[in-house]
Design a protein around this motif. Structure first.
Motif, PDB file in Angstrom:
ATOM      1  N   VAL A 308      57.421 -54.143  36.013  1.00 12.54           N
ATOM      2  CA  VAL A 308      58.438 -53.296  36.646  1.00 12.54           C
ATOM      3  C   VAL A 308      59.695 -53.288  35.787  1.00 12.54           C
ATOM      4  O   VAL A 308      60.256 -54.348  35.470  1.00 12.54           O
ATOM      5  N   GLU A 309      60.125 -52.104  35.406  1.00  9.35           N
ATOM      6  CA  GLU A 309      61.359 -51.998  34.630  1.00  9.35           C
ATOM      7  C   GLU A 309      62.551 -52.260  35.537  1.00  9.35           C
ATOM      8  O   GLU A 309      62.680 -51.645  36.595  1.00  9.35           O
ATOM      9  N   PRO A 310      63.460 -53.161  35.158  1.00 10.18           N
ATOM     10  CA  PRO A 310      64.603 -53.466  36.023  1.00 10.18           C
ATOM     11  C   PRO A 310      65.594 -52.301  36.078  1.00 10.18           C
ATOM     12  O   PRO A 310      65.751 -51.558  35.103  1.00 10.18           O
ATOM     13  N   LEU A 311      66.243 -52.157  37.218  1.00  9.04           N
ATOM     14  CA  LEU A 311      67.302 -51.176  37.365  1.00  9.04           C
ATOM     15  C   LEU A 311      68.551 -51.673  36.644  1.00  9.04           C
ATOM     16  O   LEU A 311      68.753 -52.872  36.465  1.00  9.04           O
ATOM     17  N   ALA A 313      72.233 -52.226  37.069  1.00  8.96           N
ATOM     18  CA  ALA A 313      73.063 -52.338  38.272  1.00  8.96           C
ATOM     19  C   ALA A 313      74.350 -53.108  37.995  1.00  8.96           C
ATOM     20  O   ALA A 313      74.418 -53.953  37.091  1.00  8.96           O
ATOM     21  N   GLU A 314      75.349 -52.832  38.814  1.00  6.03           N
ATOM     22  CA  GLU A 314      76.638 -53.520  38.732  1.00  6.03           C
ATOM     23  C   GLU A 314      76.564 -54.783  39.589  1.00  6.03           C
ATOM     24  O   GLU A 314      76.528 -54.713  40.814  1.00  6.03           O
ATOM     25  N   ILE A 315      76.562 -55.940  38.955  1.00  2.13           N
ATOM     26  CA  ILE A 315      76.397 -57.212  39.652  1.00  2.13           C
ATOM     27  C   ILE A 315      77.737 -57.716  40.189  1.00  2.13           C
ATOM     28  O   ILE A 315      77.812 -58.287  41.279  1.00  2.13           O
ATOM     29  N   SER A 316      78.784 -57.523  39.432  1.00  2.00           N
ATOM     30  CA  SER A 316      80.151 -57.811  39.868  1.00  2.00           C
ATOM     31  C   SER A 316      81.029 -56.690  39.322  1.00  2.00           C
ATOM     32  O   SER A 316      80.578 -55.928  38.448  1.00  2.00           O
ATOM     33  N   PRO A 317      82.254 -56.519  39.818  1.00  2.00           N
ATOM     34  CA  PRO A 317      83.083 -55.385  39.393  1.00  2.00           C
ATOM     35  C   PRO A 317      83.175 -55.249  37.868  1.00  2.00           C
ATOM     36  O   PRO A 317      83.649 -56.151  37.182  1.00  2.00           O
ATOM     37  N   GLY A 318      82.663 -54.128  37.355  1.00  2.54           N
ATOM     38  CA  GLY A 318      82.719 -53.849  35.927  1.00  2.54           C
ATOM     39  C   GLY A 318      81.686 -54.553  35.085  1.00  2.54           C
ATOM     40  O   GLY A 318      81.656 -54.371  33.863  1.00  2.54           O
ATOM     41  N   HIS A 319      80.817 -55.357  35.712  1.00  2.01           N
ATOM     42  CA  HIS A 319      79.831 -56.138  34.952  1.00  2.01           C
ATOM     43  C   HIS A 319      78.429 -55.660  35.333  1.00  2.01           C
ATOM     44  O   HIS A 319      77.956 -55.909  36.442  1.00  2.01           O
ATOM     45  N   TRP A 320      77.780 -54.993  34.382  1.00  2.00           N
ATOM     46  CA  TRP A 320      76.473 -54.377  34.605  1.00  2.00           C
ATOM     47  C   TRP A 320      75.391 -55.117  33.824  1.00  2.00           C
ATOM     48  O   TRP A 320      75.640 -55.646  32.749  1.00  2.00           O
ATOM     49  N   THR A 321      74.193 -55.117  34.371  1.00  2.00           N
ATOM     50  CA  THR A 321      73.060 -55.664  33.640  1.00  2.00           C
ATOM     51  C   THR A 321      71.769 -55.054  34.168  1.00  2.00           C
ATOM     52  O   THR A 321      71.765 -54.371  35.200  1.00  2.00           O
ATOM     53  N   CYS A 323      68.275 -56.821  34.801  1.00  2.00           N
ATOM     54  CA  CYS A 323      67.474 -58.045  34.759  1.00  2.00           C
ATOM     55  C   CYS A 323      67.013 -58.402  36.161  1.00  2.00           C
ATOM     56  O   CYS A 323      67.813 -58.399  37.110  1.00  2.00           O
ATOM     57  N   HIS A 324      65.738 -58.730  36.312  1.00  2.00           N
ATOM     58  CA  HIS A 324      65.166 -59.057  37.618  1.00  2.00           C
ATOM     59  C   HIS A 324      65.672 -60.379  38.196  1.00  2.00           C
ATOM     60  O   HIS A 324      65.338 -60.710  39.342  1.00  2.00           O
ATOM     61  N   LEU A 325      66.443 -61.137  37.433  1.00  2.00           N
ATOM     62  CA  LEU A 325      67.049 -62.342  37.984  1.00  2.00           C
ATOM     63  C   LEU A 325      68.060 -62.012  39.085  1.00  2.00           C
ATOM     64  O   LEU A 325      68.428 -62.882  39.872  1.00  2.00           O
ATOM     65  N   TYR A 326      68.482 -60.736  39.134  1.00  2.00           N
ATOM     66  CA  TYR A 326      69.479 -60.296  40.111  1.00  2.00           C
ATOM     67  C   TYR A 326      68.832 -59.272  41.040  1.00  2.00           C
ATOM     68  O   TYR A 326      68.307 -58.250  40.561  1.00  2.00           O
ATOM     69  N   PRO A 327      68.836 -59.516  42.349  1.00  2.00           N
ATOM     70  CA  PRO A 327      68.115 -58.646  43.296  1.00  2.00           C
ATOM     71  C   PRO A 327      68.479 -57.174  43.179  1.00  2.00           C
ATOM     72  O   PRO A 327      67.629 -56.302  43.386  1.00  2.00           O
ATOM     73  N   ALA A 328      69.736 -56.878  42.857  1.00  2.00           N
ATOM     74  CA  ALA A 328      70.159 -55.480  42.767  1.00  2.00           C
ATOM     75  C   ALA A 328      69.427 -54.721  41.668  1.00  2.00           C
ATOM     76  O   ALA A 328      69.371 -53.490  41.686  1.00  2.00           O
ATOM     77  N   CYS A 329      68.844 -55.443  40.718  1.00  2.00           N
ATOM     78  CA  CYS A 329      68.153 -54.801  39.601  1.00  2.00           C
ATOM     79  C   CYS A 329      66.665 -54.569  39.873  1.00  2.00           C
ATOM     80  O   CYS A 329      65.984 -53.930  39.065  1.00  2.00           O
ATOM     81  N   THR A 330      66.166 -55.101  40.968  1.00  2.00           N
ATOM     82  CA  THR A 330      64.755 -54.946  41.307  1.00  2.00           C
ATOM     83  C   THR A 330      64.582 -53.860  42.348  1.00  2.00           C
ATOM     84  O   THR A 330      65.242 -53.904  43.387  1.00  2.00           O
ATOM     85  N   PRO A 331      63.753 -52.848  42.093  1.00  2.00           N
ATOM     86  CA  PRO A 331      63.527 -51.800  43.106  1.00  2.00           C
ATOM     87  C   PRO A 331      63.149 -52.422  44.446  1.00  2.00           C
ATOM     88  O   PRO A 331      62.278 -53.292  44.521  1.00  2.00           O
ATOM     89  N   GLY A 332      63.878 -51.998  45.487  1.00  2.00           N
ATOM     90  CA  GLY A 332      63.640 -52.562  46.800  1.00  2.00           C
ATOM     91  C   GLY A 332      64.582 -53.707  47.123  1.00  2.00           C
ATOM     92  O   GLY A 332      64.635 -54.162  48.270  1.00  2.00           O
ATOM     93  N   GLY A 333      65.353 -54.181  46.128  1.00  2.00           N
ATOM     94  CA  GLY A 333      66.342 -55.217  46.376  1.00  2.00           C
ATOM     95  C   GLY A 333      67.593 -54.601  46.948  1.00  2.00           C
ATOM     96  O   GLY A 333      67.607 -53.458  47.401  1.00  2.00           O
ATOM     97  N   SER A 334      68.689 -55.342  46.951  1.00  2.00           N
ATOM     98  CA  SER A 334      69.942 -54.796  47.470  1.00  2.00           C
ATOM     99  C   SER A 334      70.394 -53.647  46.613  1.00  2.00           C
ATOM    100  O   SER A 334      70.184 -53.618  45.401  1.00  2.00           O
ATOM    101  N   SER A 335      71.038 -52.659  47.214  1.00  2.00           N
ATOM    102  CA  SER A 335      71.406 -51.425  46.522  1.00  2.00           C
ATOM    103  C   SER A 335      72.477 -51.663  45.483  1.00  2.00           C
ATOM    104  O   SER A 335      73.504 -52.280  45.767  1.00  2.00           O
TER     105      SER A 335
END
Length: 342
Positions: A308-311, A313-321, A323-335
């Motif tokens: 699965v290709e990771p999304l 996503a903005e993990i903290s203000p202004g900081h994007w990545t 990586c599936h280590l962060y739920p926001a980057c996994t489809p179906g995780g937090s938006s």
């Protein structure tokens, strides 16, 4: 730094793609494509510096050349000062290119060995009609003074200069047209460490004096630490992390960025830290791995990374990545945030 980042972007890159066809024979149809740049987006604020960092083969130099239209894009948009440069014809592009200049990696190969310094810079002034013939020599002397060279250097040839002086000539040539944006492609990688510091300090001084913006392409994070406001880390054609300078050096999120940081030399010989050694080489951009492109070398790889290709996503203000280590980057995780500055 906060004041710099609050300014409107001078350069905005949206979904930039560059594929190079792989052909069987000179006239054969493409059998595959080298995916050199694959859906890359970022911004360079006015009078600020964005460092585009990654290993050789990550696509960062290709991205810089496509932005200048030295290579035509496959897809995407690039807006310079609000103008879509991919929609310009040759005459319009020539006019706007005056405001977008390139500093090359090789300070000798980028200079014509048969032309004097004065002739090279004078040619630029003549083409863009920026100085009358009578006043051209005086203007060249002013430009050389800006980069720390002397008026007597006007009549010398490239082979008469050291590597650092040659790079100053390259910088002077770029400054001759009074640009707003300079794309610096590994401008210090071919220089000794002591000379690197001098050139980096020169670029910082010129930015403060002339109000320049830089897209600074490099493979070494230690080089960009003191000159960049934002950092975008590329791997195999994609940006995997994008954040302010302090956020990257203070708490990188992506394992690839963490590995690059672990390779930065520490000046204290007694200091101990754990070095992350990446196994293997960068995969071929002709056939990138499925899922996360970094999973073949990642020390934190999980099963989901392989398929699965990771999304992005903005993990903290202004900081994007990405990586599936962060739920926001996994489809179906937090938006993830709807903001798209990366």
């Amino acid at each position: 730094m906060e004041e710099k980042l609050a300014r409107q972007p001078l350069l905005r890159v949206e979904g930039l793609v560059k594929y190079f066809p792989v052909r069987k024979g000179v006239f054969g149809r493409p059998s595959d494509y080298v995916r050199a740049v694959d859906d890359v987006s970022f911004e360079v604020a006015d009078r600020s510096t964005l460092a585009l960092v990654g290993e050789s083969g990550s696509g960062k130099t290709t991205a810089g050349r496509v932005i200048l239209r030295l290579i035509e894009p496959t897809a995407g948009k690039v807006y310079f000062d609000g103008t879509d440069i991919f929609g310009l014809d040759a005459r319009e592009m020539r006019a706007i290119r005056r405001h977008m200049q390139l500093i090359f990696q090789d300070p000798y190969g980028s200079l014509n060995p048969r032309m004097t310094v004065g002739a090279m810079i004078g040619e630029v002034l003549k083409v863009h009609k920026l100085a009358a013939r009578k006043g051209r020599r005086a203007r060249i002397a002013e430009i050389l003074d800006l980069v720390g060279l002397q008026p007597e250097h006007i009549d010398r040839y490239p082979h008469e200069f050291s590597g650092g002086q040659r790079q100053r000539i390259g910088i002077a040539r770029a400054l001759a047209v009074q640009p707003k944006l300079i794309i610096a492609d590994e401008p210090v990688s071919a220089l000794d460490v002591s000379i690197q510091a001098q050139i980096l300090n020169l670029l910082s001084d010129l930015q403060a004096k002339l109000g320049l913006s830089y897209l600074f392409i490099a493979h070494d994070l230690s080089v960009v630490r003191h000159v960049s406001d934002q950092i975008a880390v590329m791997y195999l054609g994609k940006i995997v992390e994008y954040a302010p300078n302090d956020a990257v050096f203070g708490g990188a999120l992506h394992p690839y960025t963490q590995a690059l940081l672990s390779a930065v030399p520490v000046p204290d010989p007694k200091a101990k830290r754990e070095r992350t050694i990446l196994a293997g080489d960068v995969p071929s951009p002709i056939s990138p791995p499925p899922g996360c492109r970094f999973h073949t070398r990642c020390p934190s790889v999980m099963d989901v990374c392989r398929s699965v290709e990771p999304l992005y996503a903005e993990i903290s203000p202004g900081h994007w990545t990405a990586c599936h280590l962060y739920p926001a980057c996994t489809p179906g995780g937090s938006s993830p945030s709807s903001h798209a500055s990366g």
